[in-house]
Motif scaffolding. Structure first.
Motif, PDB file in Angstrom:
ATOM      1  N   LEU A   4      38.301  19.675  -3.030  1.00 16.74           N
ATOM      2  CA  LEU A   4      37.424  18.696  -3.680  1.00 16.74           C
ATOM      3  C   LEU A   4      36.357  18.273  -2.675  1.00 16.74           C
ATOM      4  O   LEU A   4      36.683  17.799  -1.581  1.00 16.74           O
ATOM      5  N   LEU A   5      35.103  18.458  -3.055  1.00 14.11           N
ATOM      6  CA  LEU A   5      33.970  18.058  -2.224  1.00 14.11           C
ATOM      7  C   LEU A   5      33.330  16.830  -2.853  1.00 14.11           C
ATOM      8  O   LEU A   5      33.108  16.804  -4.067  1.00 14.11           O
ATOM      9  N   ILE A   6      33.025  15.834  -2.021  1.00 12.98           N
ATOM     10  CA  ILE A   6      32.417  14.603  -2.543  1.00 12.98           C
ATOM     11  C   ILE A   6      30.957  14.515  -2.106  1.00 12.98           C
ATOM     12  O   ILE A   6      30.661  14.630  -0.906  1.00 12.98           O
ATOM     13  N   GLY A   7      30.074  14.326  -3.079  1.00 12.52           N
ATOM     14  CA  GLY A   7      28.653  14.141  -2.774  1.00 12.52           C
ATOM     15  C   GLY A   7      27.760  14.856  -3.774  1.00 12.52           C
ATOM     16  O   GLY A   7      28.247  15.585  -4.650  1.00 12.52           O
ATOM     17  N   SER A   8      26.460  14.675  -3.626  1.00 11.07           N
ATOM     18  CA  SER A   8      25.535  15.216  -4.637  1.00 11.07           C
ATOM     19  C   SER A   8      24.211  15.689  -4.052  1.00 11.07           C
ATOM     20  O   SER A   8      23.256  15.920  -4.786  1.00 11.07           O
ATOM     21  N   GLY A   9      24.121  15.811  -2.733  1.00 12.58           N
ATOM     22  CA  GLY A   9      22.833  16.136  -2.116  1.00 12.58           C
ATOM     23  C   GLY A   9      22.704  17.599  -1.731  1.00 12.58           C
ATOM     24  O   GLY A   9      23.567  18.438  -2.028  1.00 12.58           O
ATOM     25  N   GLY A  10      21.610  17.901  -1.028  1.00 12.92           N
ATOM     26  CA  GLY A  10      21.410  19.243  -0.505  1.00 12.92           C
ATOM     27  C   GLY A  10      22.488  19.602   0.503  1.00 12.92           C
ATOM     28  O   GLY A  10      22.917  20.760   0.590  1.00 12.92           O
ATOM     29  N   ARG A  11      22.920  18.599   1.279  1.00 16.51           N
ATOM     30  CA  ARG A  11      24.026  18.821   2.225  1.00 16.51           C
ATOM     31  C   ARG A  11      25.261  19.331   1.491  1.00 16.51           C
ATOM     32  O   ARG A  11      25.891  20.303   1.912  1.00 16.51           O
ATOM     33  N   GLU A  12      25.590  18.700   0.371  1.00 19.97           N
ATOM     34  CA  GLU A  12      26.799  19.097  -0.357  1.00 19.97           C
ATOM     35  C   GLU A  12      26.615  20.465  -1.023  1.00 19.97           C
ATOM     36  O   GLU A  12      27.575  21.231  -1.120  1.00 19.97           O
ATOM     37  N   HIS A  13      25.397  20.782  -1.481  1.00 18.79           N
ATOM     38  CA  HIS A  13      25.202  22.118  -2.047  1.00 18.79           C
ATOM     39  C   HIS A  13      25.419  23.176  -0.955  1.00 18.79           C
ATOM     40  O   HIS A  13      26.065  24.203  -1.183  1.00 18.79           O
ATOM     41  N   ALA A  14      24.899  22.910   0.233  1.00 15.55           N
ATOM     42  CA  ALA A  14      25.083  23.872   1.335  1.00 15.55           C
ATOM     43  C   ALA A  14      26.570  23.991   1.697  1.00 15.55           C
ATOM     44  O   ALA A  14      27.075  25.099   1.930  1.00 15.55           O
ATOM     45  N   LEU A  15      27.279  22.860   1.731  1.00 17.92           N
ATOM     46  CA  LEU A  15      28.725  22.906   2.021  1.00 17.92           C
ATOM     47  C   LEU A  15      29.463  23.657   0.918  1.00 17.92           C
ATOM     48  O   LEU A  15      30.345  24.480   1.193  1.00 17.92           O
ATOM     49  N   ALA A  16      29.088  23.400  -0.330  1.00 19.64           N
ATOM     50  CA  ALA A  16      29.749  24.072  -1.461  1.00 19.64           C
ATOM     51  C   ALA A  16      29.521  25.580  -1.390  1.00 19.64           C
ATOM     52  O   ALA A  16      30.435  26.376  -1.636  1.00 19.64           O
ATOM     53  N   TRP A  17      28.308  25.961  -1.032  1.00 22.30           N
ATOM     54  CA  TRP A  17      27.951  27.386  -0.909  1.00 22.30           C
ATOM     55  C   TRP A  17      28.808  28.061   0.170  1.00 22.30           C
ATOM     56  O   TRP A  17      29.339  29.149  -0.017  1.00 22.30           O
ATOM     57  N   LYS A  18      28.968  27.383   1.285  1.00 20.79           N
ATOM     58  CA  LYS A  18      29.731  27.942   2.415  1.00 20.79           C
ATOM     59  C   LYS A  18      31.239  27.913   2.126  1.00 20.79           C
ATOM     60  O   LYS A  18      31.957  28.866   2.416  1.00 20.79           O
TER      61      LYS A  18
END
Ligand code: AMP
Ligand code: GLY
Length: 423
Positions: A4-18
């Motif tokens: 589970l990843l918490i957040g909604s920014g570009g940082r979280e998209h990059a983390l989700a991608w990785k």
């Protein structure tokens, strides 16, 4: 494993991608996510301020790791609540997140443990703050103690500016964040951001970055959350990285444990590289946004074992590797940002713009509707490219930017200029 990843920014998209690229991951959930994250994770509506609801979700969905992107839930104690239920979490406790949540806390820690930083005073009323400024002179830096969304720092070049800043903060301009004020020596040098992981006993250097905070070309105009970034930061040579680890990061990790607020998570150190060496400007207790986007682009290791090792205290068994390339990201923001801007405009041609294998477009304030991608925030897209040099990465990123059709958006045209000037 489910994450589970918490957040909604570009940082979280990059983390989700990785994170999503890891073979260890079965399902990735994101709360709340955004229009880009939706394509690679299950975005869920979860009130992250309601720790009981987060714990229930983790139990129901067999979550093996929670990754917290932004600082606010950390300062609010989400890591404490999850740890108490034995749910592994990447991110520090509320006590350890004071490193970002209170500038005064961090300055006192630096003073007590000999960590290099600007000289300072802490004040709870204006008169003594003004007296300190009169004694120490200008330029000086006036900071709201608490979280102020990156806006609570004023660099004053005259006594009048400094005294106005003091009055403004104590008059409540930054709300509770300004109940206490820190006044600092103005440091001269080149800034860089440095990232390292800590699991409570071991620290592991990650990588360096430089960002562009100001909204305007040539780093002018009001500050934003960040209009672009690149990694690595040329000022951070190998020997400088070694100094930062031994003079700043490792002593901080030891100090936090000594003060009974052991730090587990990522240290994001804002540094000034001065004539006498590296000095701490400030700590953040999470990845930077947009710095995370360029870090994830360069990281060649699987990130999931690293995040898990931080959560379970086995970081000494881990290592991390990076592409030799430079990664550079250009932020596309809604016209008007960081002031008032409108929402709801349509963005087209994102897929075509990211067709090059060395380009990734990370979403921030977007929403996916039937008709396509809609802008719903200030910072909206992060157009990220990697290439052997910063100049090539810049060209590739801006070539992608030029393909995006979004008349209501804008970006800076000079991201990376300092590094390119050096080359
Ligand atoms: P901060 O939010 O503490 O990172 O501060 C925002 C920006 O203000 C930094 O990125 C620096 O450019 C500048 N700054 C903060 N503190 C100092 C200081 N003591 N000396 C010089 N510049 C500073
Ligand atoms: N880009 C600066 C930050 O994330 O705080």
């Amino acid at each position: 494993m489910n994450i589970l990843l918490i957040g909604s920014g570009g940082r979280e998209h990059a983390l989700a991608w990785k994170i999503g690229a890891s073979p260890l991951v079965d399902r990735l959930y994101c709360a709340p996510g955004n229009g880009g994250i939706e394509a690679i994770a299950s975005c869920i509506n979860l009130d992250v301020g309601n720790h009981g609801a987060v714990i229930d979700f983790c139990r129901e969905h067999l979550i093996g790791l929670v990754v917290v992107g932004p600082e606010a839930p950390l300062v609010d104690g989400i890591a404490d609540a999850l740890s108490a239920e034995n749910i592994p979490v990447f991110g520090p406790s509320a006590a350890a997140a004071q490193l970002e949540g209170s500038k005064g806390f961090t300055k006192d820690m630096c003073a007590k443990y000999g960590i290099p930083t600007a000289a300072y005073g802490r004040f709870t009323e204006p008169d003594s703050a003004k007296q300190y400024i009169a004694e120490h002179g200008v330029p000086t830096v006036v900071k709201a103690d608490g979280l102020a969304a990156g806006k609570g720092v004023i660099i004053a070049h005259t006594l009048a500016e400094a005294n106005n800043a003091i009055d403004m903060m104590f008059d409540g301009e930054f709300g509770d964040a300004g109940v206490e004020v820190v006044v600092e020596e103005f440091m001269v040098g080149e800034e860089a951001s440095f990232f390292a992981l800590a699991d409570g006993t071991t620290t592991l250097a990650l990588a360096t970055a430089q960002d562009h905070k100001a909204v305007g070309e040539g780093d002018t105009g009001p500050n934003t959350g960040g209009m672009g970034a690149y990694s690595p930061a040329p000022v951070m040579t190998d020997s400088m990285i070694t100094r930062v680890m031994t003079e700043i990061i490792e002593p901080t990790a030891a100090a936090m444990s000594d003060m009974s607020c052991t730090y587990k998570g990522v240290f994001f150190a804002g540094l000034m590289i001065t004539e006498t060496g590296p000095k701490l400007i400030e700590y953040n207790c999470r990845f930077g946004d947009p710095e995370c986007q360029v870090l994830m682009m360069r990281m060649t290791s699987d990130i999931v074992p690293l995040l898990l090792a931080v959560a379970d205290g086995t970081l000494s068994q881990q290592s991390v590797s990076w592409s030799e390339n430079t990664a550079l990201t250009v932020v596309l923001a809604a016209k008007g940002y960081p002031g008032a801007y409108s929402k709801g405009s349509k963005i087209e041609n994102i897929n075509d713009a990211s067709s090059d294998e060395n380009v990734e477009i990370f979403h921030a304030g977007t929403k996916r509707e039937k008709s396509g991608i809609i802008a719903v925030g200030g910072r909206v897209l992060n157009v990220t490219a990697q290439a052997p040099s910063v100049g090539q990465a810049k060209n590739l990123a801006y070539a992608a930017v030029s393909k995006i059709e979004w008349p209501e958006g804008f970006c800076r045209s000079d991201i990376g200029w300092r590094a390119i000037d050096r080359d």
